[in-house]
Motif scaffolding. Structure first.
Motif, PDB file in Angstrom:
ATOM      1  N   THR A 166       0.833  -1.116  -0.076  1.00 52.85           N
ATOM      2  CA  THR A 166       0.024   0.087  -0.040  1.00 52.85           C
ATOM      3  C   THR A 166       0.734   1.334   0.174  1.00 52.85           C
ATOM      4  OG1 THR A 166      -1.805  -1.212   1.234  1.00 52.85           O
ATOM      5  CG2 THR A 166      -1.820   1.204   1.252  1.00 52.85           C
ATOM      6  N   PRO A 167       0.810   2.112  -1.026  1.00 56.72           N
ATOM      7  CA  PRO A 167       1.591   3.535  -1.008  1.00 56.72           C
ATOM      8  C   PRO A 167       1.400   4.037   0.255  1.00 56.72           C
ATOM      9  CG  PRO A 167      -0.401   3.616  -2.605  1.00 56.72           C
ATOM     10  CD  PRO A 167      -0.385   1.970  -1.969  1.00 56.72           C
ATOM     11  N   GLY A 168       2.626   4.526   0.585  1.00 53.02           N
ATOM     12  CA  GLY A 168       2.595   5.601   1.829  1.00 53.02           C
ATOM     13  C   GLY A 168       2.939   6.954   1.543  1.00 53.02           C
ATOM     14  N   THR A 169       3.629   7.290   0.163  1.00 52.03           N
ATOM     15  CA  THR A 169       3.594   8.590  -0.195  1.00 52.03           C
ATOM     16  C   THR A 169       3.345   8.650  -1.836  1.00 52.03           C
ATOM     17  OG1 THR A 169       6.049   8.213  -0.622  1.00 52.03           O
ATOM     18  CG2 THR A 169       5.097   9.512   1.560  1.00 52.03           C
ATOM     19  N   LEU A 170       3.021   9.541  -2.246  1.00 52.82           N
ATOM     20  CA  LEU A 170       2.780   9.890  -3.783  1.00 52.82           C
ATOM     21  C   LEU A 170       3.604  10.984  -4.328  1.00 52.82           C
ATOM     22  CD1 LEU A 170       1.333   9.195  -6.516  1.00 52.82           C
ATOM     23  CD2 LEU A 170      -0.557  10.858  -5.802  1.00 52.82           C
ATOM     24  N   SER A 171       4.662  10.667  -5.209  1.00 49.19           N
ATOM     25  CA  SER A 171       5.355  11.473  -5.831  1.00 49.19           C
ATOM     26  C   SER A 171       4.954  12.149  -7.289  1.00 49.19           C
ATOM     27  CB  SER A 171       6.696  10.893  -6.117  1.00 49.19           C
ATOM     28  OG  SER A 171       7.544  10.649  -4.893  1.00 49.19           O
ATOM     29  N   LEU A 172       4.574  13.267  -7.039  1.00 46.61           N
ATOM     30  CA  LEU A 172       3.847  14.079  -8.230  1.00 46.61           C
ATOM     31  C   LEU A 172       4.700  14.949  -9.077  1.00 46.61           C
ATOM     32  CD1 LEU A 172       1.070  14.469  -9.789  1.00 46.61           C
ATOM     33  CD2 LEU A 172       0.672  16.395  -8.021  1.00 46.61           C
ATOM     34  N   GLN A 173       4.721  14.759 -10.330  1.00 47.15           N
ATOM     35  CA  GLN A 173       5.364  15.718 -11.348  1.00 47.15           C
ATOM     36  C   GLN A 173       4.278  16.091 -12.240  1.00 47.15           C
ATOM     37  OE1 GLN A 173       9.024  14.594 -13.150  1.00 47.15           O
ATOM     38  NE2 GLN A 173       8.407  15.065 -15.095  1.00 47.15           N
ATOM     39  N   VAL A 174       4.297  17.587 -12.445  1.00 53.06           N
ATOM     40  CA  VAL A 174       3.307  18.383 -13.217  1.00 53.06           C
ATOM     41  C   VAL A 174       4.051  18.913 -14.444  1.00 53.06           C
ATOM     42  CG1 VAL A 174       1.333  19.757 -13.473  1.00 53.06           C
ATOM     43  CG2 VAL A 174       1.784  18.465 -11.263  1.00 53.06           C
ATOM     44  N   ASN A 175       3.736  18.517 -15.597  1.00 55.56           N
ATOM     45  CA  ASN A 175       4.415  19.231 -16.811  1.00 55.56           C
ATOM     46  C   ASN A 175       3.375  19.998 -17.322  1.00 55.56           C
ATOM     47  OD1 ASN A 175       6.736  17.598 -16.193  1.00 55.56           O
ATOM     48  ND2 ASN A 175       5.856  15.922 -17.848  1.00 55.56           N
ATOM     49  N   GLU A 176       3.859  20.790 -18.362  1.00 51.38           N
ATOM     50  CA  GLU A 176       2.913  21.812 -19.302  1.00 51.38           C
ATOM     51  C   GLU A 176       2.189  20.850 -20.402  1.00 51.38           C
ATOM     52  OE1 GLU A 176       2.129  24.827 -19.150  1.00 51.38           O
ATOM     53  OE2 GLU A 176       3.745  26.057 -18.057  1.00 51.38           O
ATOM     54  N   GLU A 177       1.185  20.854 -20.635  1.00 49.32           N
ATOM     55  CA  GLU A 177       0.192  20.021 -21.624  1.00 49.32           C
ATOM     56  C   GLU A 177       1.214  20.228 -22.823  1.00 49.32           C
ATOM     57  OE1 GLU A 177      -2.398  17.344 -23.079  1.00 49.32           O
ATOM     58  OE2 GLU A 177      -2.691  18.292 -21.172  1.00 49.32           O
ATOM     59  N   GLY A 178       1.385  18.760 -23.550  1.00 52.10           N
ATOM     60  CA  GLY A 178       2.095  18.857 -24.788  1.00 52.10           C
ATOM     61  C   GLY A 178       3.846  18.764 -24.656  1.00 52.10           C
ATOM     62  N   SER A 179       4.015  18.863 -23.179  1.00 56.56           N
ATOM     63  CA  SER A 179       5.666  18.945 -22.973  1.00 56.56           C
ATOM     64  C   SER A 179       5.992  17.724 -22.007  1.00 56.56           C
ATOM     65  CB  SER A 179       5.953  20.046 -22.326  1.00 56.56           C
ATOM     66  OG  SER A 179       7.417  20.218 -21.897  1.00 56.56           O
ATOM     67  N   THR A 180       7.301  17.332 -22.145  1.00 53.55           N
ATOM     68  CA  THR A 180       7.718  16.320 -21.188  1.00 53.55           C
ATOM     69  C   THR A 180       8.674  16.919 -20.170  1.00 53.55           C
ATOM     70  OG1 THR A 180       9.363  15.429 -22.762  1.00 53.55           O
ATOM     71  CG2 THR A 180       7.207  14.444 -22.760  1.00 53.55           C
ATOM     72  N   ASP A 181       9.192  18.073 -20.381  1.00 49.48           N
ATOM     73  CA  ASP A 181      10.237  18.486 -19.636  1.00 49.48           C
ATOM     74  C   ASP A 181      10.071  19.991 -19.001  1.00 49.48           C
ATOM     75  OD1 ASP A 181      10.487  19.867 -21.973  1.00 49.48           O
ATOM     76  OD2 ASP A 181      12.721  19.157 -22.092  1.00 49.48           O
ATOM     77  N   THR A 182       8.887  20.622 -19.364  1.00 47.67           N
ATOM     78  CA  THR A 182       8.649  22.012 -18.937  1.00 47.67           C
ATOM     79  C   THR A 182       7.510  21.885 -17.764  1.00 47.67           C
ATOM     80  OG1 THR A 182       8.754  22.914 -21.033  1.00 47.67           O
ATOM     81  CG2 THR A 182       7.435  24.052 -19.452  1.00 47.67           C
ATOM     82  N   ARG A 183       8.097  22.142 -16.541  1.00 50.28           N
ATOM     83  CA  ARG A 183       7.322  21.944 -15.305  1.00 50.28           C
ATOM     84  C   ARG A 183       6.270  23.335 -15.176  1.00 50.28           C
ATOM     85  NH1 ARG A 183       9.622  17.933 -16.241  1.00 50.28           N
ATOM     86  NH2 ARG A 183      11.107  16.872 -14.806  1.00 50.28           N
ATOM     87  N   VAL A 184       5.251  22.943 -14.549  1.00 44.69           N
ATOM     88  CA  VAL A 184       4.166  23.782 -14.027  1.00 44.69           C
ATOM     89  C   VAL A 184       4.645  24.576 -12.812  1.00 44.69           C
ATOM     90  CG1 VAL A 184       1.741  24.189 -13.575  1.00 44.69           C
ATOM     91  CG2 VAL A 184       2.317  22.800 -15.521  1.00 44.69           C
ATOM     92  N   SER A 185       4.544  25.824 -12.814  1.00 44.74           N
ATOM     93  CA  SER A 185       4.956  26.483 -11.616  1.00 44.74           C
ATOM     94  C   SER A 185       3.720  26.822 -10.610  1.00 44.74           C
ATOM     95  CB  SER A 185       5.654  27.860 -11.771  1.00 44.74           C
ATOM     96  OG  SER A 185       6.543  27.838 -12.559  1.00 44.74           O
ATOM     97  N   GLY A 186       4.079  26.770  -9.074  1.00 49.57           N
ATOM     98  CA  GLY A 186       2.857  27.278  -8.415  1.00 49.57           C
ATOM     99  C   GLY A 186       1.996  26.304  -8.165  1.00 49.57           C
ATOM    100  N   ILE A 187       2.307  24.907  -8.320  1.00 52.81           N
ATOM    101  CA  ILE A 187       1.347  23.984  -8.016  1.00 52.81           C
ATOM    102  C   ILE A 187       0.809  23.815  -6.539  1.00 52.81           C
ATOM    103  CG2 ILE A 187       1.072  21.454  -8.442  1.00 52.81           C
ATOM    104  CD1 ILE A 187       3.400  21.633 -10.159  1.00 52.81           C
ATOM    105  N   GLU A 188      -0.302  23.384  -6.403  1.00 56.44           N
ATOM    106  CA  GLU A 188      -1.080  22.964  -5.143  1.00 56.44           C
ATOM    107  C   GLU A 188      -1.648  21.977  -5.465  1.00 56.44           C
ATOM    108  OE1 GLU A 188      -3.378  25.848  -3.249  1.00 56.44           O
ATOM    109  OE2 GLU A 188      -1.745  27.451  -3.281  1.00 56.44           O
ATOM    110  N   VAL A 189      -1.700  20.704  -4.390  1.00 55.27           N
ATOM    111  CA  VAL A 189      -2.779  19.700  -4.256  1.00 55.27           C
ATOM    112  C   VAL A 189      -3.795  19.797  -3.217  1.00 55.27           C
ATOM    113  CG1 VAL A 189      -2.608  17.298  -4.332  1.00 55.27           C
ATOM    114  CG2 VAL A 189      -0.676  18.274  -5.298  1.00 55.27           C
ATOM    115  N   ARG A 190      -4.801  19.604  -3.553  1.00 56.21           N
ATOM    116  CA  ARG A 190      -5.965  19.982  -2.311  1.00 56.21           C
ATOM    117  C   ARG A 190      -6.841  18.668  -2.120  1.00 56.21           C
ATOM    118  NH1 ARG A 190      -8.151  26.194  -3.876  1.00 56.21           N
ATOM    119  NH2 ARG A 190      -5.898  27.049  -3.595  1.00 56.21           N
ATOM    120  N   LYS A 191      -7.239  18.459  -0.944  1.00 52.64           N
ATOM    121  CA  LYS A 191      -8.155  17.478  -0.610  1.00 52.64           C
ATOM    122  C   LYS A 191      -9.247  18.637  -0.097  1.00 52.64           C
ATOM    123  CE  LYS A 191     -10.602  14.024   0.219  1.00 52.64           C
ATOM    124  NZ  LYS A 191     -11.641  13.142  -0.876  1.00 52.64           N
ATOM    125  N   ASP A 192     -10.540  18.618  -0.705  1.00 51.35           N
ATOM    126  CA  ASP A 192     -11.500  19.655  -0.234  1.00 51.35           C
ATOM    127  C   ASP A 192     -10.851  20.923   0.155  1.00 51.35           C
ATOM    128  OD1 ASP A 192     -13.401  17.486  -0.452  1.00 51.35           O
ATOM    129  OD2 ASP A 192     -12.875  16.806   1.623  1.00 51.35           O
TER     130      ASP A 192
END
Length: 207
Positions: free
Chosen positions: A95-121
């Motif tokens: 059972t996973p204990g952590t989730l490593s998340l990488q967010v790229n710009e749509e259409g790109s594999t190496d351009t990261r999105v800035s200012g990301i937030e992950v929210r639950k409610d």
């Protein structure tokens, strides 16, 4: 002939010991599965004792030959808490204990999105502290979040809902100028105390 008769008990003892030893041994083999996705997990270190073990392959399979029948081994892999399994088990579920998340710009594999937030409610589970963002690590164990949904958002990007499953996730967000993360609810103000009458120290005399 007499010589063979004398040797017979020793031969029988050897055969019983040998066969008994073989009966009490096992070739441990099976597959490692992520319980949240039902997918195989590769790269899992499976160890028995100080110097016996294996690493699960791309299909999550492992093989450790000639172990005691009652042997137990332990797993180790980033993103999953270790578990103990028996050599007789043919499936190890992690059972996973952590989730490593990488967010790229749509259409790109190496351009990261800035200012990301992950929210639950209304709770922010993870937030990018530097630009460009690397990988965000989301703790799934504190509030038993495995299998639940969360919102990934960023300034000037459309938000996207994700399932909190597995130990790694690479995703994309679509650029959309003027769109921002939804506003978080403000803390509720403290209720205003209701004034209460102060009892008089002088008794009131009825006429």
């Amino acid at each position: 002939m007499h010589r063979y008769v004398l040797a017979l008990p020793f031969v029988l003892l050897f055969l019983v010991t040998f066969i008994g030893g073989q009966i009490n041994r096992i070739d441990a083999q099976g597959v490692v599965i992520d319980s949240s996705t039902s997918l195989p997990v590769s790269g899992v270190s499976i160890t028995y004792g100080a110097n016996r073990g294996a690493v699960s392959d791309a299909e999550g399979r492992y093989f450790i030959p000639n172990l005691p029948l009652d042997a137990h081994f332990r797993t180790s892999v980033p993103g999953y808490p270790p578990v103990t399994a028996a050599a007789t088990d043919h499936e190890i579920r992690l059972t996973p204990g952590t989730l490593s998340l990488q967010v790229n710009e749509e259409g790109s594999t190496d351009t990261r999105v800035s200012g990301i937030e992950v929210r639950k409610d209304a709770t922010v589970l993870a937030k990018c502290s530097q630009d460009p963002c690397g990988q965000l690590v989301i703790d799934l164990t504190t509030n038993n979040l495995v299998g639940q949904k969360a919102l990934v958002c960023a300034p000037n990007h459309d938000s996207k809902e994700i399932d909190l499953k597995g130990a790694t996730l690479i995703m994309t967000l679509t650029k959309h100028d003027g769109v921002n993360c939804p506003a978080l609810p403000s803390p509720s103000p403290s209720p205003t105390p209701v004034p209460t009458a102060t009892p008089s120290s002088t008794p009131t005399t009825s006429p």
